[in-house]
Scaffold this active site. Structure first.
Site, mmCIF file in Angstrom:
data_model
loop_
_atom_site.group_PDB
_atom_site.id
_atom_site.type_symbol
_atom_site.label_atom_id
_atom_site.label_comp_id
_atom_site.label_asym_id
_atom_site.label_seq_id
_atom_site.Cartn_x
_atom_site.Cartn_y
_atom_site.Cartn_z
ATOM 1 N N LYS A 157 33.209 39.729 37.096
ATOM 2 C CA LYS A 157 34.308 39.929 38.041
ATOM 3 C C LYS A 157 33.762 40.327 39.410
ATOM 4 C CE LYS A 157 38.814 42.210 38.439
ATOM 5 N NZ LYS A 157 39.751 43.169 37.817
ATOM 6 N N CYS A 166 41.685 38.733 35.962
ATOM 7 C CA CYS A 166 42.695 39.669 36.456
ATOM 8 C C CYS A 166 42.887 39.586 37.975
ATOM 9 C CB CYS A 166 42.328 41.076 36.006
ATOM 10 S SG CYS A 166 43.638 42.305 36.218
ATOM 11 N N GLU A 185 41.045 39.965 28.930
ATOM 12 C CA GLU A 185 40.067 40.699 29.741
ATOM 13 C C GLU A 185 39.459 41.845 28.944
ATOM 14 O OE1 GLU A 185 39.906 43.131 34.016
ATOM 15 O OE2 GLU A 185 41.844 42.634 33.121
#
Length: 369
Positions: free
Chosen positions: A133, A167, A46
């Site tokens: 994200k 994540c 990430e």
């Protein structure tokens, strides 16, 4: 019946902190190494380029250091059509490998809006998936804006059907289901090197937390003290989420976490937050990189010595920087779907319906004469 095996590579690496060009060059060196070892898919953590904004967990938003690091994060974040991504695309095409890499992305319509993005690049150098994200987690909101559904795509490649989540969005069952509903066979989940949630009682964590991702879970007899008086055990939580998705979707999992280098550890200690010193930093559980099979169980991995090319069995990487490899056989995705194919024969389409808006969101729509 088994099929042909494919070698995957997960890079457990540290960025050259807040230096996008140098980190890109480091990524290229790892891609070359993985390709030399015949990996067909190479994965990075990430926000690998240029760094994960760990300072947001350690300093208040009003402190001058926070403003300083955000300014540097904006400066070193990358454009999707910028030289850093173009360099990664070029090496992927040259070496005929697929690359997944996390970046902090900036956009041309703003001089400070950033996204936590993951770019999946095909072996022809083309961008297959550009995912932002969906929702920055906790203090990440101080750095990144919420993304959109455009990246909730599974793409068919020569190594299988690949999907990516970043994540904490691996916690979102609808996001995960949207990928399973596209026949995902390889699920990439990316994670930071460390994700502190508390600056107090860090030393107590060593007594109540099991920092290894493959040992027995910690004693939860004193549940409230363990959960609310200690740091979030991100390693256990990450594996739980990734394993659940692999079991439900009957897909392979690549958990790729960042590594925390010694120089960054020194920098963190120099922030001089009262609760932080070099000793307490060592007690925070590091992120771990590993592979999971289609039942959610740990998939045996290995490292390859750069000098001798010798293989060494290694189930996960956590404390040491390097590349973890695994071999997979996509035919292993079949058997479990006899029992429960959650996006197929085990779904009730007359009861449940999921609609996913994958339009890329822009700040305005302009009509000119």
């Amino acid at each position: 019946m088994g099929g042909a095996s494919t070698k995957l590579a997960a890079c457990h690496v540290s960025p050259v902190f807040l230096r996008a060009q140098d980190t890109t060059e480091k990524a290229i060196s790892f891609i070359k190494e993985a390709a030399k070892n015949n990996a067909k898919l190479v994965v990075f953590p990430e926000s690998f380029i240029p760094a994960f904004p760990i300072w947001s967990a350690l300093k208040a938003p009003t402190e001058k250091e926070h403003h300083f690091f955000f300014h540097n994060m904006v400066s070193e974040s990358v454009y999707i059509d910028g030289e850093e991504i173009n360099a990664i695309r070029a090496i992927a095409k040259k070496l005929n490998v697929i690359v997944s890499i996390g970046v902090s992305e900036k956009v041309r319509y703003s001089n400070a809006t950033l996204f936590n993005s993951n770019i999946l690049i095909g072996d022809d150098g083309e961008i297959l998936v550009h995912h932002r994200k969906l929702m920055p987690t906790f203090y990440e909101k101080l750095t990144w804006a919420p993304g959109d559904g455009h990246g909730l795509q599974v793409v068919e490649t020569r190594v299988g059907k690949i999907g990516v989540l970043i994540c904490g969005e691996n916690t979102n069952p609808l996001a995960r289901y949207s990928l399973a509903a596209q026949g995902e066979q390889i699920h990439i989940s990316t994670w930071p090197a460390i994700w502190p949630t508390r600056l107090t009682k860090v030393q107590d964590d060593s007594k109540v937390q099991d920092k290894s991702p493959v040992k027995e879970p910690p004693d939860r007899s004193n549940f409230l003290d363990n959960i609310f008086g200690s740091n979030y055990d991100n390693v256990a939580a990450n594996r739980t989420r990734a394993a659940a998705h692999c079991f439900e979707a009957k897909c392979f999992g690549i958990m790729c976490a960042g590594h925390l280098s010694a120089d960054v550890m020194e920098w963190l200690a120099e922030l001089r937050t009262p609760e932080i010193n070099s000793e307490t930093l060592k007690l925070w559980p590091r992120g771990a990189t590993m592979f999971l099979d289609t039942t959610g169980a740990l998939l045996p991995g290995f490292t390859i010595n750069r000098e001798t090319s010798a293989k060494k069995k290694c189930d996960f990487l956590q404390e040491e920087e390097g590349i973890l490899y695994a071999e997979i056989d996509l035919s292993d995705c079949v058997e479990g779907k006899q029992y429960h194919d959650i996006a197929g024969g085990y779904q009730r389409f007359d009861v449940f319906e999921l609609k996913v808006d994958r339009r890329r969101r822009e700040p305005a729509s302009f009509t000119d004469e």
